[in-house]
Structure formats: structure tokens, C-alpha cells
Motif scaffolding. Structure first.
Motif, PDB file in Angstrom:
ATOM      1  N   SER A  26       0.843  -1.197   0.000  1.00  0.00           N
ATOM      2  CA  SER A  26       0.000   0.000   0.000  1.00  0.00           C
ATOM      3  C   SER A  26       0.872   1.238   0.000  1.00  0.00           C
ATOM      4  O   SER A  26       2.019   1.218   0.469  1.00  0.00           O
ATOM      5  CB  SER A  26      -0.906   0.022   1.237  1.00  0.00           C
ATOM      6  OG  SER A  26      -0.120   0.085   2.417  1.00  0.00           O
ATOM      7  N   TYR A  34      -1.015   4.446   0.559  1.00  0.00           N
ATOM      8  CA  TYR A  34      -1.808   5.306   1.436  1.00  0.00           C
ATOM      9  C   TYR A  34      -2.725   4.444   2.303  1.00  0.00           C
ATOM     10  O   TYR A  34      -3.021   3.297   1.975  1.00  0.00           O
ATOM     11  CB  TYR A  34      -2.656   6.286   0.616  1.00  0.00           C
ATOM     12  CG  TYR A  34      -1.894   7.077  -0.404  1.00  0.00           C
ATOM     13  CD1 TYR A  34      -0.864   7.931  -0.021  1.00  0.00           C
ATOM     14  CD2 TYR A  34      -2.200   6.979  -1.759  1.00  0.00           C
ATOM     15  CE1 TYR A  34      -0.155   8.665  -0.959  1.00  0.00           C
ATOM     16  CE2 TYR A  34      -1.494   7.706  -2.703  1.00  0.00           C
ATOM     17  CZ  TYR A  34      -0.474   8.549  -2.304  1.00  0.00           C
ATOM     18  OH  TYR A  34       0.229   9.267  -3.239  1.00  0.00           O
ATOM     19  N   SER A  35      -3.209   5.022   3.374  1.00  0.00           N
ATOM     20  CA  SER A  35      -4.055   4.264   4.299  1.00  0.00           C
ATOM     21  C   SER A  35      -5.365   3.808   3.656  1.00  0.00           C
ATOM     22  O   SER A  35      -5.896   2.751   4.011  1.00  0.00           O
ATOM     23  CB  SER A  35      -4.341   5.088   5.551  1.00  0.00           C
ATOM     24  OG  SER A  35      -4.939   6.324   5.227  1.00  0.00           O
ATOM     25  N   ALA A  93      -6.810   0.216   8.277  1.00  0.00           N
ATOM     26  CA  ALA A  93      -5.452   0.733   8.118  1.00  0.00           C
ATOM     27  C   ALA A  93      -4.998   1.488   9.352  1.00  0.00           C
ATOM     28  O   ALA A  93      -5.801   2.130  10.035  1.00  0.00           O
ATOM     29  CB  ALA A  93      -5.378   1.650   6.896  1.00  0.00           C
ATOM     30  N   TRP A  94      -3.728   1.398   9.612  1.00  0.00           N
ATOM     31  CA  TRP A  94      -3.081   2.194  10.649  1.00  0.00           C
ATOM     32  C   TRP A  94      -2.064   3.107   9.961  1.00  0.00           C
ATOM     33  O   TRP A  94      -2.265   3.523   8.826  1.00  0.00           O
ATOM     34  CB  TRP A  94      -2.400   1.269  11.655  1.00  0.00           C
ATOM     35  CG  TRP A  94      -3.238   0.781  12.804  1.00  0.00           C
ATOM     36  CD1 TRP A  94      -3.105   1.141  14.113  1.00  0.00           C
ATOM     37  CD2 TRP A  94      -4.306  -0.172  12.789  1.00  0.00           C
ATOM     38  NE1 TRP A  94      -4.012   0.471  14.908  1.00  0.00           N
ATOM     39  CE2 TRP A  94      -4.767  -0.347  14.115  1.00  0.00           C
ATOM     40  CE3 TRP A  94      -4.932  -0.919  11.786  1.00  0.00           C
ATOM     41  CZ2 TRP A  94      -5.789  -1.212  14.469  1.00  0.00           C
ATOM     42  CZ3 TRP A  94      -5.957  -1.772  12.134  1.00  0.00           C
ATOM     43  CH2 TRP A  94      -6.379  -1.908  13.454  1.00  0.00           C
ATOM     44  N   ASP A  95      -0.969   3.369  10.604  1.00  0.00           N
ATOM     45  CA  ASP A  95       0.036   4.301  10.094  1.00  0.00           C
ATOM     46  C   ASP A  95       1.006   3.631   9.128  1.00  0.00           C
ATOM     47  O   ASP A  95       1.088   2.413   9.055  1.00  0.00           O
ATOM     48  CB  ASP A  95       0.813   4.916  11.266  1.00  0.00           C
ATOM     49  CG  ASP A  95       1.284   3.859  12.258  1.00  0.00           C
ATOM     50  OD1 ASP A  95       0.739   2.748  12.234  1.00  0.00           O
ATOM     51  OD2 ASP A  95       2.197   4.143  13.049  1.00  0.00           O
ATOM     52  N   ALA A 108       0.746   1.711   4.881  1.00  0.00           N
ATOM     53  CA  ALA A 108      -0.217   1.570   5.976  1.00  0.00           C
ATOM     54  C   ALA A 108      -0.149   0.166   6.562  1.00  0.00           C
ATOM     55  O   ALA A 108      -0.068  -0.822   5.834  1.00  0.00           O
ATOM     56  CB  ALA A 108      -1.634   1.846   5.491  1.00  0.00           C
ATOM     57  N   GLN A 117      -8.167   6.516  10.516  1.00  0.00           N
ATOM     58  CA  GLN A 117      -7.845   7.073   9.211  1.00  0.00           C
ATOM     59  C   GLN A 117      -7.414   8.532   9.323  1.00  0.00           C
ATOM     60  O   GLN A 117      -6.368   8.921   8.813  1.00  0.00           O
ATOM     61  CB  GLN A 117      -9.068   6.971   8.270  1.00  0.00           C
ATOM     62  CG  GLN A 117      -9.309   5.598   7.685  1.00  0.00           C
ATOM     63  CD  GLN A 117      -8.418   5.292   6.493  1.00  0.00           C
ATOM     64  OE1 GLN A 117      -7.706   6.150   5.991  1.00  0.00           O
ATOM     65  NE2 GLN A 117      -8.441   4.056   6.039  1.00  0.00           N
ATOM     66  N   TYR A 155      -4.297   9.272  12.188  1.00  0.00           N
ATOM     67  CA  TYR A 155      -2.954   9.027  11.670  1.00  0.00           C
ATOM     68  C   TYR A 155      -2.606   9.948  10.507  1.00  0.00           C
ATOM     69  O   TYR A 155      -1.514  10.508  10.441  1.00  0.00           O
ATOM     70  CB  TYR A 155      -2.817   7.570  11.212  1.00  0.00           C
ATOM     71  CG  TYR A 155      -2.489   6.597  12.316  1.00  0.00           C
ATOM     72  CD1 TYR A 155      -1.319   6.738  13.069  1.00  0.00           C
ATOM     73  CD2 TYR A 155      -3.321   5.521  12.595  1.00  0.00           C
ATOM     74  CE1 TYR A 155      -1.001   5.829  14.069  1.00  0.00           C
ATOM     75  CE2 TYR A 155      -3.019   4.609  13.597  1.00  0.00           C
ATOM     76  CZ  TYR A 155      -1.848   4.778  14.322  1.00  0.00           C
ATOM     77  OH  TYR A 155      -1.541   3.872  15.312  1.00  0.00           O
ATOM     78  N   TRP A 156      -3.525  10.084   9.573  1.00  0.00           N
ATOM     79  CA  TRP A 156      -3.226  10.876   8.366  1.00  0.00           C
ATOM     80  C   TRP A 156      -2.859  12.306   8.739  1.00  0.00           C
ATOM     81  O   TRP A 156      -1.844  12.841   8.295  1.00  0.00           O
ATOM     82  CB  TRP A 156      -4.421  10.849   7.417  1.00  0.00           C
ATOM     83  CG  TRP A 156      -4.172  11.529   6.108  1.00  0.00           C
ATOM     84  CD1 TRP A 156      -4.624  12.748   5.719  1.00  0.00           C
ATOM     85  CD2 TRP A 156      -3.401  11.023   5.004  1.00  0.00           C
ATOM     86  NE1 TRP A 156      -4.194  13.038   4.441  1.00  0.00           N
ATOM     87  CE2 TRP A 156      -3.443  11.993   3.976  1.00  0.00           C
ATOM     88  CE3 TRP A 156      -2.689   9.842   4.781  1.00  0.00           C
ATOM     89  CZ2 TRP A 156      -2.791  11.825   2.750  1.00  0.00           C
ATOM     90  CZ3 TRP A 156      -2.049   9.678   3.558  1.00  0.00           C
ATOM     91  CH2 TRP A 156      -2.104  10.652   2.562  1.00  0.00           C
TER      92      TRP A 156
END
Length: 344
Positions: free
Chosen positions: A114, A116-117, A149-151, A237, A272, A275-276
Motif C-alpha cells: 500500500s 496510502y491508508s 489501516a493504521w500508520d 499503511a 484514518q 494518523y493521516w
């Protein structure tokens, strides 16, 4: 629920409070124990809200008691404990909890799967990973509830990393699959209990971590014992999930199952944006970690190695090959879609 029970027990001592009937309440309330991979500071953001919301809405019908990293069992034994029913539910990634499934290697940070998340929920809900995970866990008596998703995965180190050569010999706390992949670039994966990472960095047992993004580095205290943050990431992610013992899950009424899944989805949504926004804000405004970067042309060799790693994993089983093919197709589609899905 613990607070409510203490209140009922205390109140029951007096004649005025006698009608509360605490024993009847205890017998009628479904209680679950859930353990997360996260320590207390991080759990506040990645799972505590989910549990609090569920308990508030479910009320006397059901309550979840949350335990943090390694409190009931070590993280590497989470799957076995859930399968046995020692723990009713788990929040973790497949890789960390040593899941005996064909999809374990893809949990946590599968290299460059991935960017992006948002890639993670799309892969699961639109490209078919959800069905594969459900099938694999059903085989071993576990309900896979939902993935999110995480970081992203970055290195935070005591010494600066400005080239791949700087990674040589660095003792790093990371996920099993990420460590297996990065070992070819000289990284030495080291396994310690999550709660011991900060001390291991202070004593020199670890030179750094490749376990999270910058938000977690600040949240859990690792930014206080490292000096540099590498902006290049291994994956965009972390892919983590909520799971439950299948028998316990099947015993729940349908509306409580729906409530549980809805609270999980709200938890995924919270992470989401937490973290973002947090990753960007701390890069710009954080005052504890100096940012470093490996030149794009040099980092491209790591990305190329990841594609070879994908093929290596795909050759191990038919199920792994199915997942790798989906990851390849998804990334190809995103590259063809162009901006804003992929840049360059």
C-alpha cells in the motif's frame, strides 16, 4: 462495567439500594475479554474508543473488558489464546500474533503493498481480500471481523539514515515480515516485548525501530529515545484487524454482532484521520525528531526488491499467490488511475 459492578456491590450494602439486584445483573450480562497489540498510551487511540462505544450502547446486555499489550498473554500467543477461548476477541495484525494461516505474512506491513491508508480498506472491501481472510480464519475457528489501516512504516533511529548503507548492522524492532524483507539491506531484526522497546533503545539493545509512523513515535514515547525519522517508508499503511473466537461470536445475538462490527468500523474511521493528520502535523511541527531521507533513486532499489519478495511469497502456496495477484492488480490499477491515486 467494572465501575458499575463496584457501585452495585457497594450500594447493595444498604437497605435503600437492595432492589438493584446485582447478582441477577451479573448473570444476565455477556462479558468478553479483548486484548490489543497496543500498550496503554496507544490503545487509547486505536481501540479504547471502540470498546467504550460498544459498552455504552450495549449496556447491561454485554460488556467488553480491554487488556493492553502482553497483559494476559504475550502478543505472539494472542491467536492461540483466542482460539482456545482464553481471550474472546483480539485487535492485532496477523503477523504479530503468529496466526497459523496462509494470510499471516500479509498482516502488519507487507512491503509496499500500500502507499496510502485508504488502500487497505479498498483492497479488503473492493478487491476481495475480505473474503480470503474470512475463509482462512474460519478454517481455524476464528471469526475475522474487519480489517483497517493504521500508520505507515518508517524507521526512527538514534543515528541518522541518509543512505541504504546506513542501515547496515542496525538492530531494529520491527514486524516479522518487514524484518525478513529488510534483512537483505543489512537490517538486524530484534524481537522484544512491546513494552520493553523504550528501555531497549535507551540501553543500546536496539538502534532503532521500524514499527510505526511518526504519530506513534510521539504517542508512546519512542520519540524521546530516538533522534531521527526516515521519511522513506516500507509500506504506506499497517493492515490490522479485529478477530473473535468463532464459538463466542456465534453465540451473540445478531444485533450485538452488528453493533460490534459497527463500532469496529467507527474505530477504523477514527484512525484514518488521526494518523493521516498526525503524520503530517508532526513532520511539520514536531520538535523531537529530525527528518532524514534516502534519495528516491536509491530507495527505488528497495521498491524493486519488494516486487521480487512478492513473487517469493506467492510461490509458497495457492492462497498466498491469490493475495499477491490482488495486490499486484490493485497497484497496477492505481498507477493507471494516476493522480491523486498515485504520483509518478
Amino acid at each position: 462495567m467494572t465501575t458499575r459492578r463496584k457501585f452495585l456491590k457497594t450500594a447493595g450494602v444498604g437497605a435503600v439500594a437492595a432492589p438493584l439486584a446485582a447478582p441477577a445483573l451479573a448473570q444476565s450480562t455477556i462479558t468478553w475479554r479483548m486484548q490489543t497489540y497496543a500498550g496503554a498510551a496507544l490503545a487509547e487511540h486505536v481501540v479504547q474508543g471502540m470498546v467504550d462505544n460498544f459498552n455504552k450502547i450495549a449496556g447491561d446486555r454485554m460488556q467488553i473488558e480491554l487488556f493492553y499489550a502482553d497483559q494476559l498473554v504475550p502478543t505472539g500467543e494472542l491467536f492461540q489464546a483466542m482460539q482456545r477461548g482464553t481471550i474472546d476477541a483480539v485487535q492485532s495484525d496477523d503477523d504479530s500474533m503468529a496466526s497459523p494461516t496462509e494470510v499471516t505474512v500479509f498482516g502488519g506491513y507487507f512491503p509496499f503493498a500500500s502507499r496510502y491508508s485508504l488502500d487497505v480498506p479498498v483492497l479488503f472491501n473492493q478487491y476481495g481480500l475480505k473474503e480470503i481472510w474470512e475463509e482462512e480464519y474460519a478454517k481455524v475457528g476464528v471469526k475475522h471481523i474487519s480489517a483497517g489501516a493504521w500508520d505507515p512504516c518508517h524507521f526512527a533511529t538514534k543515528e541518522p539514515i541518509n543512505s541504504l548503507a546506513d542501515l547496515e548492522g542496525k538492530r531494529v524492532f520491527t514486524f516479522p515480515t518487514a524484518g525478513r524483507f529488510m534483512a537483505q539491506f543489512g537490517v538486524v531484526p530484534v524481537s522484544v516485548p512491546w513494552e520493553d522497546v523504550e528501555v531497549a533503545l535507551q540501553t543500546g539493545e536496539l538502534d532503532g525501530i521500524a514499527w510505526s509512523g511518526i504519530t506513534e513515535d510521539y504517542t508512546v514515547g519512542w520519540a524521546d529515545v530516538t533522534n531521527y525519522f526516515l521519511t522513506n517508508n516500507i509500506s504506506g499503511a499497517w493492515a490490522g484487524s479485529f478477530y473473535a473466537n468463532m464459538e463466542r461470536w456465534n453465540e451473540l445475538p445478531e444485533d450485538l454482532q452488528t453493533l460490534f462490527m459497527t463500532c469496529c468500523d467507527q474505530s477504523h474511521y477514527y484512525r484514518q484521520w488521526w494518523y493521516w493528520g498526525g503524520e503530517a502535523s508532526l513532520r511539520v511541527n514536531g520538535d523531537k525528531l529530525q527528518l532524514t531521507s534516502i534519495p528516491d533513486a536509491e530507495w527505488a532499489t528497495v521498491e524493486a526488491a519488494a516486487r521480487e519478495f512478492w513473487d517469493e511469497i506467492a510461490a509458497e502456496s495457492e492462497t498466498k499467490a491469490r493475495v499477491v495477484e490482488i495486490i499486484k492488480q490493485y497497484n497496477a490499477d492505481m498507477e493507471k488511475a494516476g493522480r491523486p491515486y498515485r504520483y509518478g
